[in-house]
Each structure stands twice: as C-alpha cells, then as structure tokens.
Design a protein around this motif. Sequence first.
Motif, PDB file in Angstrom:
ATOM      1  N   SER A   1       0.840  -1.201   0.000  1.00 49.99           N
ATOM      2  CA  SER A   1       0.000   0.000   0.000  1.00 49.99           C
ATOM      3  C   SER A   1       0.874   1.251   0.000  1.00 49.99           C
ATOM      4  O   SER A   1       2.089   1.174   0.275  1.00 49.99           O
ATOM      5  N   LEU A   2       0.261   2.382  -0.265  1.00 55.02           N
ATOM      6  CA  LEU A   2       0.995   3.661  -0.303  1.00 55.02           C
ATOM      7  C   LEU A   2       1.625   3.969   1.052  1.00 55.02           C
ATOM      8  O   LEU A   2       2.747   4.487   1.133  1.00 55.02           O
ATOM      9  N   LYS A   3       0.904   3.648   2.130  1.00 57.57           N
ATOM     10  CA  LYS A   3       1.396   3.996   3.468  1.00 57.57           C
ATOM     11  C   LYS A   3       2.650   3.201   3.845  1.00 57.57           C
ATOM     12  O   LYS A   3       3.400   3.590   4.760  1.00 57.57           O
ATOM     13  N   ASP A   4       2.877   2.072   3.128  1.00 63.59           N
ATOM     14  CA  ASP A   4       4.061   1.249   3.429  1.00 63.59           C
ATOM     15  C   ASP A   4       5.338   1.811   2.812  1.00 63.59           C
ATOM     16  O   ASP A   4       6.438   1.380   3.160  1.00 63.59           O
ATOM     17  N   ILE A   5       5.199   2.761   1.882  1.00 62.53           N
ATOM     18  CA  ILE A   5       6.375   3.299   1.182  1.00 62.53           C
ATOM     19  C   ILE A   5       7.189   4.160   2.155  1.00 62.53           C
ATOM     20  O   ILE A   5       6.696   5.163   2.674  1.00 62.53           O
ATOM     21  N   PRO A   6       8.445   3.777   2.421  1.00 63.09           N
ATOM     22  CA  PRO A   6       9.251   4.516   3.401  1.00 63.09           C
ATOM     23  C   PRO A   6       9.962   5.734   2.797  1.00 63.09           C
ATOM     24  O   PRO A   6       9.977   5.932   1.578  1.00 63.09           O
TER      25      PRO A   6
END
Length: 284
Positions: free
Chosen positions: A126-131
Amino acid sequence: MRRGKQVFLTVILALSIILLVGCGNKAKASQNDTIIVGSQGSDLDIWEHIAKSSQAKKLGLKIKTKEITDGAQLNNATSQGQVDVNAFQSWSYYQAYNKQNPNGKLIALGTTYLEPLGIYSKKYKSLKDIPNGTTVAIANNPANTSRDLLLLQKAGLITLKKGFNALGNTKDITANPKNLKFKEIDDTTGPRVLNDVPVVLISNTVALESGLHVLTDSIYHEKVDQGTKDNINILATAAKNKNNTNYQKLVKLYHNKEIQKYIKKKYFGTKIEVNKPLTYLKNK
C-alpha cells in the motif's frame, strides 16, 4: 428514314452516357459510404471487431480499419482525409495536436474510455508502506512524465506547483515529504524494472502486455474524475466533418451494450468506459 435512325441512335447513345455516369457516381458514393477508421494497438483490435459486428450493420455503417502506428502521422492523415475518423488519442494529446497544427485542426466526436495509469510495487502492498527515500520509476517522455507526477500527487505522495501542465517535470515538485527519489525510464520497460526499483508507474497498455491488471495488481491507480479528464480517449475527425451524422454514429456504436461487453471481457475491464458529453472534457 435514315435521319430518323440517326436520331434514334443519338438518343440511345445519350441515354447510355447518362446511365454510365449515374452508375459511376453511384459507385463513387458507395465507396464514400465506407468510413475509414484509423487506429493502432488494442484500439485497432477493437475497431476491427466493431467493423464486423452486427451492431454496425444495424446502424447501416460500413467500416474499414487502417493501421498507422505513429500518432502524429495518424492525426495528419485524418486532417488530410486519408482517414475519416481516428481512435487512439487522449483529450490532452488531441488538444496539443490542434495547438501545433492550427491549419489542420481536428474536432472531437465523443468520449470512449480511460485506461488507468497505475502505481505498482513488488515490495510494498500500500501507499502507506512506502518509506522515506524510496526510489520511484517514472516515464522519461514529457507527456507521460507529467501524468505520472499528477498521479503521485493524487496519491498524496508529492505536491506540484500551481498551474502544473503537460510539460511539467520533477523540477515542479514543491513538496516531497517522503523524500522520494525519481528514476526516469523508458515507459515500455516498467514491468521489467519492477524487479529492481521498489515503486514503478506503468501505463495500462504496457501492464496488460506483461500480465498485470491495473485494477487488482496496482497499489493505486487513476479513476474517472475531473483530475483525469485529460487522459480520457476520444474519437476525432477533420474539422470539416463536424456535422457528419454517420461519423457521430460511431460514438453511439462504441458504447453499444454488446460492444462494451466484448471490450470488457477482452481487456479485463481495464478500458473503463467513459460515456460523457464533450462539455465534461471542456469544463475547467
């Protein structure tokens, strides 16, 4: 008696000429009744199917397809009358062409579909997982670079300057909270790059060819709204044909229920039907 015979022969000859001219005009008219639709790629496949369909026959339309793989050449051929109607381009591509070719302008007949651009990753779900500091691969050609950046903005990953347009690039990013790094690639190589780059933006055409489904395999994709209206595809013809009723029937034909059923099945629902008036595209 001899004179009467000459008069009779003269009348017969005159009638023959009239009939021949009439037949010639009829044959010419018959040829002109055939609509040449210029296209490329999957759009060409669709119009080849439409041309043979019972739905086209019911509307009294004779359609012949012509493949021209270069977009500018296809628009030029349409402007010059070698192609009657073309099916391949987005609203933004059409607008850019008209701006660059004021003496050979085209007119839009109607909308067809949106092929969503997607954000893909094998590493993140998901987008929120992108660090922070993640590398993102985007297209290296201007039209697709700007479209990629607009999608990243829509996804909430970056902010672009006000007035960002089709010629925009990474220099127009005003906020990048995750400090994303950008790698420009040939957009046809997107699926291969997925093995080496954590996040990649891939067009639907390229994705489909590699077995990727934008609606299920991407972590984010375009939707039909005012923000993506410039990417909606249209049918276009030369400006002089704007009142041609048969050409206008092609829009109705494309949106026929049975034709849409075929398109959805063949392209797995990734060519999202957009059946809207042209005012939808023109409104700011």
